[in-house]
Enzyme design. Sequence first.
Site, PDB file in Angstrom:
ATOM      1  N   LYS A  96       7.532  -5.434  -9.799  1.00 55.86           N
ATOM      2  CA  LYS A  96       6.320  -6.005  -9.212  1.00 55.86           C
ATOM      3  C   LYS A  96       5.097  -5.241  -9.702  1.00 55.86           C
ATOM      4  O   LYS A  96       5.095  -4.009  -9.699  1.00 55.86           O
ATOM      5  CB  LYS A  96       6.406  -5.978  -7.682  1.00 55.86           C
ATOM      6  CG  LYS A  96       5.150  -6.509  -6.996  1.00 55.86           C
ATOM      7  CD  LYS A  96       5.418  -6.924  -5.562  1.00 55.86           C
ATOM      8  CE  LYS A  96       5.541  -5.800  -4.562  1.00 55.86           C
ATOM      9  NZ  LYS A  96       4.332  -4.954  -4.433  1.00 55.86           N
ATOM     10  N   ASP A 139       8.589  -1.775  -7.238  1.00 57.86           N
ATOM     11  CA  ASP A 139       7.174  -1.665  -7.575  1.00 57.86           C
ATOM     12  C   ASP A 139       6.977  -0.800  -8.799  1.00 57.86           C
ATOM     13  O   ASP A 139       7.584   0.267  -8.919  1.00 57.86           O
ATOM     14  CB  ASP A 139       6.399  -1.014  -6.418  1.00 57.86           C
ATOM     15  CG  ASP A 139       5.785  -2.033  -5.484  1.00 57.86           C
ATOM     16  OD1 ASP A 139       5.738  -3.227  -5.846  1.00 57.86           O
ATOM     17  OD2 ASP A 139       5.358  -1.621  -4.377  1.00 57.86           O
ATOM     18  N   ASP A 152       5.932   0.838  -3.431  1.00 58.56           N
ATOM     19  CA  ASP A 152       5.224   2.113  -3.585  1.00 58.56           C
ATOM     20  C   ASP A 152       4.537   2.493  -2.268  1.00 58.56           C
ATOM     21  O   ASP A 152       3.923   3.549  -2.161  1.00 58.56           O
ATOM     22  CB  ASP A 152       4.261   2.106  -4.775  1.00 58.56           C
ATOM     23  CG  ASP A 152       3.158   1.075  -4.656  1.00 58.56           C
ATOM     24  OD1 ASP A 152       3.164   0.287  -3.690  1.00 58.56           O
ATOM     25  OD2 ASP A 152       2.275   1.060  -5.544  1.00 58.56           O
ATOM     26  N   SER A 153       4.723   1.645  -1.241  1.00 51.04           N
ATOM     27  CA  SER A 153       4.365   2.039   0.127  1.00 51.04           C
ATOM     28  C   SER A 153       5.087   3.328   0.508  1.00 51.04           C
ATOM     29  O   SER A 153       4.702   3.988   1.472  1.00 51.04           O
ATOM     30  CB  SER A 153       4.716   0.923   1.112  1.00 51.04           C
ATOM     31  OG  SER A 153       6.057   0.508   0.967  1.00 51.04           O
ATOM     32  N   GLU A 189       0.703  -5.138  -9.518  1.00 59.52           N
ATOM     33  CA  GLU A 189      -0.483  -5.560  -8.779  1.00 59.52           C
ATOM     34  C   GLU A 189      -1.640  -5.823  -9.732  1.00 59.52           C
ATOM     35  O   GLU A 189      -1.886  -5.027 -10.639  1.00 59.52           O
ATOM     36  CB  GLU A 189      -0.926  -4.447  -7.814  1.00 59.52           C
ATOM     37  CG  GLU A 189       0.088  -4.112  -6.750  1.00 59.52           C
ATOM     38  CD  GLU A 189      -0.414  -3.013  -5.817  1.00 59.52           C
ATOM     39  OE1 GLU A 189      -1.603  -2.622  -5.897  1.00 59.52           O
ATOM     40  OE2 GLU A 189       0.398  -2.548  -5.005  1.00 59.52           O
ATOM     41  N   GLU A 203      -0.741 -10.624  -0.462  1.00 61.15           N
ATOM     42  CA  GLU A 203      -0.914  -9.709   0.667  1.00 61.15           C
ATOM     43  C   GLU A 203      -2.293  -9.899   1.277  1.00 61.15           C
ATOM     44  O   GLU A 203      -3.313  -9.850   0.573  1.00 61.15           O
ATOM     45  CB  GLU A 203      -0.734  -8.254   0.179  1.00 61.15           C
ATOM     46  CG  GLU A 203      -0.966  -7.220   1.283  1.00 61.15           C
ATOM     47  CD  GLU A 203      -0.437  -5.831   0.939  1.00 61.15           C
ATOM     48  OE1 GLU A 203       0.245  -5.675  -0.081  1.00 61.15           O
ATOM     49  OE2 GLU A 203      -0.729  -4.912   1.725  1.00 61.15           O
TER      50      GLU A 203
HETATM   51  O1  KIV Z   1       4.729  -1.297  -1.357  1.00 63.05           O
HETATM   52  C1  KIV Z   1       5.040  -2.209  -0.569  1.00 63.05           C
HETATM   53  O2  KIV Z   1       5.736  -2.011   0.441  1.00 63.05           O
HETATM   54  C2  KIV Z   1       4.557  -3.557  -0.867  1.00 63.05           C
HETATM   55  C3  KIV Z   1       4.702  -4.606   0.186  1.00 63.05           C
HETATM   56  C4  KIV Z   1       3.914  -4.298   1.387  1.00 63.05           C
HETATM   57  C5  KIV Z   1       4.440  -5.961  -0.343  1.00 63.05           C
HETATM   58  O3  KIV Z   1       4.037  -3.772  -1.944  1.00 63.05           O
HETATM   59 NA    NA Z   2       3.535  -1.947  -3.127  1.00 63.94          NA
END
Ligand code: KIV
Ligand code: NA
Length: 264
Positions: free
Chosen positions: A111, A83, A44-45, A113, A180
């Site tokens: 994934k 994510d 989600d970056s 968080e 992280e």
């Molecule tokens: O969203 C992302 O790119 C991430 C990584 C930096 C682990 O969660």
């Molecule tokens: Na992320």
Amino acid sequence: MAVTINTLREYKQRGEAFSALTSYDATFAQLVSEAGVDVILIGDSLGMVLQGNDSTLPVTMDQMVYHVSCVAKGNRGSLVMADMPFMSYGTTEAALENAAKLMRAGAHMVKLEGTGWMRDTIQALSERGVPVCAHLGLTPQFVNKFGGYKVQGRDEKAADLMVEHACELEAAGADVILLECVPAALAARIAKAVKAPVIGIGAGADTDGQVLVVYDMLGMTPGRKPRFVKNFLAENGSVTNALAAYAKAVSERTFPAEEHTFKA
Ligand code: KIV
Ligand code: NA
């Protein structure tokens, strides 16, 4: 042969490091997988690096599904991790419904968080056939609770709690743990404490795998670069060579070096 969760477990058992990178489109996904990077993360970056937001919070499920489907088409055998965006797993019911959308779009693992509260949700996902990576430490969806992007687990109490959460979430069914921005010694402790493969970003050299945002490791991200980032394009001349050099450096444990690492 395609990378599966078993491949990642075998890496850990052999003490060999595996590599992961983000991708958001088919072109990068193909280059990343053909470079031998084991895991592709649709992070989600993308809310920051593609959309220009100052956090990951605005990213929607529909946007994640779109990018997962793009990446899945370009992928050539890496494990595709997606994510779950902000508040898409606020309840277990929501998590099941939204994880199914990402899996249908081509993800092999999702994934999430958080901390110990994710236990029941992870168990429900895992029992229903959805592999889960539990992302601990600096979880960017919590930036407003943290009051900024700060290294986590620096004091003894916070460190002990993170070890506890990693163990609990593994027991609940998490197949992978991602850490992280935590001190290297804490990441090493967690990697020892759990059987699940542990992927690090800004977590030192002693995790089982490493991940970076692909634009960061190509030196494309404007502004001040975080301590844990290395530009692999500068020394390697082409995107293809930079991706291969990253996979090699991770597997040889020459990346991350001391200079990319946080101390307690
Ligand atoms: O969203 C992302 O790119 C991430 C990584 C930096 C682990 O969660
Ligand atoms: Na992320």
